[in-house]
Design an enzyme around this catalytic site. Structure first.
Site, PDB file in Angstrom:
ATOM      1  N   GLU A 498      -1.887  -7.617  -9.619  1.00 38.41           N
ATOM      2  CA  GLU A 498      -1.840  -6.942 -10.918  1.00 38.41           C
ATOM      3  C   GLU A 498      -1.045  -7.793 -11.905  1.00 38.41           C
ATOM      4  OE1 GLU A 498      -0.097  -3.257  -9.543  1.00 38.41           O
ATOM      5  OE2 GLU A 498      -1.683  -3.200  -8.023  1.00 38.41           O
ATOM      6  N   SER A 528      -5.012  -1.799  -7.159  1.00 43.26           N
ATOM      7  CA  SER A 528      -5.634  -1.494  -5.865  1.00 43.26           C
ATOM      8  C   SER A 528      -4.903  -2.277  -4.781  1.00 43.26           C
ATOM      9  CB  SER A 528      -7.112  -1.926  -5.882  1.00 43.26           C
ATOM     10  OG  SER A 528      -7.810  -1.300  -6.916  1.00 43.26           O
ATOM     11  N   GLU A 529      -3.679  -1.826  -4.473  1.00 41.98           N
ATOM     12  CA  GLU A 529      -2.854  -2.637  -3.569  1.00 41.98           C
ATOM     13  C   GLU A 529      -3.511  -2.847  -2.211  1.00 41.98           C
ATOM     14  OE1 GLU A 529      -1.600  -0.290  -5.523  1.00 41.98           O
ATOM     15  OE2 GLU A 529      -0.165  -1.371  -6.778  1.00 41.98           O
ATOM     16  N   ASP A 554       7.856  -1.214  -2.874  1.00 42.03           N
ATOM     17  CA  ASP A 554       7.503   0.193  -2.659  1.00 42.03           C
ATOM     18  C   ASP A 554       5.992   0.406  -2.574  1.00 42.03           C
ATOM     19  OD1 ASP A 554      10.363   1.560  -3.834  1.00 42.03           O
ATOM     20  OD2 ASP A 554       9.789  -0.423  -4.536  1.00 42.03           O
ATOM     21  N   HIS A 596      10.868   2.558  -6.737  1.00 40.25           N
ATOM     22  CA  HIS A 596      10.720   1.154  -7.158  1.00 40.25           C
ATOM     23  C   HIS A 596      11.901   0.294  -6.710  1.00 40.25           C
ATOM     24  CE1 HIS A 596       7.400   2.444  -9.647  1.00 40.25           C
ATOM     25  NE2 HIS A 596       7.252   1.261 -10.182  1.00 40.25           N
TER      26      HIS A 596
END
Ligand SMILES: Cc1ncc(C[n+]2csc(CCOP(=O)(O)OP(=O)(O)O)c2C)c(N)n1
Ligand SMILES: [Mg+2]
Length: 820
Positions: A498, A528-529, A554, A596
């Site tokens: 990203e 879209s990890e 995270d 995070h």
């Protein structure tokens, strides 16, 4: 540049109507005469033979699982057998027109696909090539077994070879295509284009996208098919895969000569059930699976429903869609209607469906129907078909006899030389593909390289004091230098994630790379990890080098399967047939609260098959990234956001301009000492250095500070030497204390250096809480005071020390009782 695509409110706010196109359902019109002219009688009979062979193979497994014997051959198969009895036409039809360069990836139910693809390749490969593959694969071991006493043609031998390699794999034998390391659900045979099958439902979707990207970016021939079940349409990573496959940028922003979208087809084998959940009318709402394509892109993914019970209908669809993929207009989605009579597994009591429903499908059985059409079309007599059935049955008996015998088909030795030796490939290569890397600018003309040339390589000035951060080569610059270096050498290397391109990565590590690299080597992905990591896995297993990025540690949760089941396992599950040169960059946050700011190194360290690195200084960031990028193993490369802007404070001379590597697994002694050892992982190093200063100046205690740098592999040698010298050891990292990797280190050190220890090895980790807001963070992450107080309470009492936190054993007991 995305800037060339203006988001214009005059357009986007306009009134109008979005029209969808019709989605064809079972459009194929049977015409045996035409098909005979096209394929010839021999090929049509081969379709029948291949379907019959697969049916017999699966029947054999079912009989072994349920009765413990097949055709009088007793065998107890302990592992799984997800059978596809009834679905043979889908796979044989699919493979009919596929070449060896076309790849298929599958699922837990893919024995049929492996066999169909192998038999298709056997029919198509020139004899010399076929012989060479069989003679060289695994040193020719599977070939020697089937060759013994064989008198038929080379093709006939190769059919035996394909079946034996598959069955020996299912039975966990050394002669299996993956030495028994994959087994039933993961077996594959890459030389014939049968690529890894995946026991994680939908797992092949994003991996296949990566394989298709590999083909597109490296200009390799062939298409890629992801064979996944209808049940997988509920899986997040499958949707992510669709999104990555359908990105507009392939057509709008990538160089035109790349040829458009990656050649990927999602083939849903729609047998209407998951295990027992019925996708038609119960667990899904689409009614017709092909509808999924309608929402994905303007082409509606060229979606169609195909009659999977007719092999020629499937072959027709594959052939038509292949043209679309070659034109760069993919992705394609097929809803291939089929049905399994066998249960999900042999223990399945079919409680979720009626006998009548099964009978309805058996009435139109794909093999019987196709056979009837051959007879009706006068291409075969009933006796010919019976002869084919008989031959299939004899062949499967022969192969089964070979595969069950422990003498002929032994298992690999279950020791560290064998299974342990497969965990890593430990390669060391300049480039994983030949060719000239595509670069938009020579390295020396890169604006960031020019800007960096004005900076100090060391974080310390001539007066020994730290320089201002803006003036030094910082950790983020060091990572950039290593990446640019390898990009200019390895033509296959790609980076994606990203905000990777124009933004330069969320933390500016990639600033300057946009100017250096074309879109096809550095690109933004959707959020879209899972698919980011999955695509990297697919890209690498086909022969490329990939550097995916997760913006925050995270988000590892979102890519959990891809990291914990795919990235880490495919080298060993393939018995070293595949390599996995992937460096997964993961940034560890702080100050952004509970979702995070987590350091999840311990989760990753727990998973076998991953190399885990966590540099804490710019010198190490460059040297360790260089090491990772020359290797062939999957590396999870942690970078702490706290220290992206620190200069090199430890290595005299700072970060070298040239190439160097940090030796794998070797910790760095940051400060020598004699009274106790502090070992850190990641950014805690700096807090440990502050604690060491207080120890020296206030208490006259000489601390040796060691930065582990590596989590796996880790050479304990230097740490043990230090503990032998000091007799005391404290470990610190930002990971939550419970279950932290530090406890593994503490346990190992307690055992490996027990005789030298004068106190227990103490662990200082983050609290077992959520990370609170930035202003409260110091109560969560280990601080200098925590290290000092822990030393005082549990390792070495410091005369006159007044604790400011409670690190006592009683407090440990209390916290554990409370679960915090
Ligand atoms: C992620 C995941 N969830 C659940 C399972 C357990 N499981 C194995 S097969 C299966 C059904 C899959 O259905 P489908 O994708 O339609 O394939 P089919 O079995 O029908 O061929 C399930 C739920 C799994 N292997 N992986
Ligand atoms: Mg299904």
């Amino acid at each position: 540049m995305p800037k060339s695509i203006v988001v214009d409110p005059r357009e986007t706010r306009k009134q109008g109507k979005l029209s969808l196109c019709d989605i064809p359902l079972n459009a194929y019109v049977p015409d045996l005469k035409k098909e005979t002219e096209k394929y010839g009688k021999e090929t049509l009979l081969r379709i029948y033979r291949d379907m019959a062979t697969i049916r017999e193979f699966e029947t054999m497994l079912n009989t072994i699982k349920t009765k413990g014997a097949y055709q009088g051959i007793p065998y107890d198969h302990a592992g799984p057998a997800h059978l596809s009895i009834g679905q043979e036409s889908t796979v044989v039809g699919q493979c009919l027109t596929l070449g060896v360069d076309d790849f298929i990836f599958g699922s837990h139910r893919s024995h049929g696909e492996i066999i169909a693809k192998c038999l298709s390749a056997v029919a198509k490969l020139p004899e010399q090539k076929l012989t060479a593959i069989m003679e060289t694969y695994m040193g020719g071991a599977p070939l020697r077994v089937v060759q013994k006493g064989h008198t038929g043609s080379l093709q006939d031998l190769a059919v035996d070879y394909s079946l034996y390699g598959t069955l020996a794999e299912i039975f966990g034998r050394e002669n299996g295509f993956n030495k028994g390391m994959g087994g039933s659900m993961h077996a594959f045979f890459a030389p014939f284009g049968s690529m890894p099958n995946n026991a994680i439902v939908g797992g092949s979707a994003d991996i296949s996208v990566g394989a298709a990207l590999f083909k597109r970016i490296n200009r390799k021939p062939g298409i890629v098919i992801a064979n996944i079940g209808d049940g997988s349409s509920g899986c997040g990573p499958v949707w992510e895969a669709l999104m990555v496959a359908a990105m507009d940028q392939y057509r709008t922003l990538w160089p035109k000569e790349m040829g458009g979208a990656p050649p990927i087809m999602f083939s849903f084998f729609n047998n209407f059930y998951g295990m027992g959940g019925q996708t038609l009318g119960e667990t899904m709402g689409f009614k017709v699976l092909a509808r999924i394509g309608a929402g994905v892109n303007p082409y509606q993914m060229h979606a169609e429903r195909v009659d999977g019970y007719n092999p020629l209908a499937v072959a027709d669809a594959i052939e038509r869609k292949r043209k679309i993929l070659h034109e760069g207009k993919g992705p394609v989605l097929l809803d291939v209607v089929t049905y399994r009579y066998s249960g999900h597994s042999p223990s399945d009591a079919s409680s979720y469906r009626t006998k009548e429903e099964v009978a309805l499908w058996q009435d139109v059985d794909c093999i019987k129907s196709f056979g009837d059409s051959l007879v009706a079309g006068k291409l075969a007599k009933t006796a010919d078909l019976e002869a084919i059935q008989k031959e299939a049955s004899e062949r499967i008996r022969r192969i089964t006899e070979l595969a069950v015998s422990l003498e002929i088909s032994p298992r690999v030795a279950t020791d560290d030389d064998q299974i342990g030796g497969m965990m890593f490939s430990n390669g060391n290569v300049e480039k994983v593909q030949e060719g000239t890397p595509e670069m938009l600018l020579p390295v020396e003309k890169n604006p960031r390289v020019i800007a960096n040339a004005r900076k100090s390589r060391s974080g310390v000035g001539p007066d020994g004091k730290p320089l201002p951060k803006a003036q030094v080569i910082a950790l983020r610059d060091a990572v950039f230098e290593a990446m640019l270096h390898r990009f200019a050498i390895d033509p296959s290397m790609v980076a994606f994630g990203e905000e990777n391109r124009d933004w330069g990565g969320a933390f500016a590590v990639y600033r300057g790379l946009t100017e250096a690299l074309p879109y096809n080597r550095l690109f933004n992905t959707p959020i879209s990890e899972g698919a980011i990591v999955g695509a990297a896995v697919g890209y690498a297993m086909c022969g490329g080098r990939a550097v995916p990025e997760l913006m925050y540690c995270d988000f590892l949760g979102r890519s959990g399967d891809e990291v914990f089941n795919q990235l880490c396992k495919w080298q060993a599950m393939s018995a070293g047939v595949l390599t996995m040169p992937v460096v997964l960059r993961v940034s560890v946050g702080s100050k952004y609260g509970a979702q995070h700011s987590q350091d999840w190194t311990s989760l990753v360290a727990h998973i076998p098959g991953l190399k885990v690195m966590f540099p804490a200084t710019p010198y190490d960031a460059k040297g360790m990234m260089n090491l990772a990028l020359r290797g062939t193993d999957p590396v999870v490369f942690f970078e702490s956001q706290r220290i992206y802007d620190v200069g090199e404070l430890f290595v005299p001379g700072g970060v070298p301009t040239g190439y160097y590597e940090v030796p794998e697994g070797e910790p760095a002694v940051r400060q020598e000492g004699t009274d106790l050892t502090i070992v850190t992982i990641g950014a805690t190093l700096y807090r440990a250095m502050d604690a060491a200063k207080v120890l020296r100046e206030k208490y006259g205690v000489s601390a040796e500070v060691i930065d582990a740098r590596f989590i796996n592999p880790l050479d304990y040698g230097k740490i043990i030497d230090s503990v032998r010298k000091t007799g005391r050891c404290v470990l610190a990292s930002d990971a939550c204390e419970r279950g932290s990797y530090l406890h593994t280190m503490a346990s190992n050190l307690s055992q490996m250096a027990f005789d030298s220890l004068d106190a227990p090895v103490a662990v200082v980790g983050a609290r077992n809480w959520i990370t609170p807001a930035a202003e409260m963070e110091d109560s969560f992450f280990p601080q200098k005071e925590w290290i000092l107080d822990t030393i005082h309470e549990r390792v070495l009492p410091l005369p006159g020390h007044a604790v400011s936190t409670n690190q006592s054993v009683a407090e440990m007991l209390r916290r554990n009782r409370k679960g915090v």
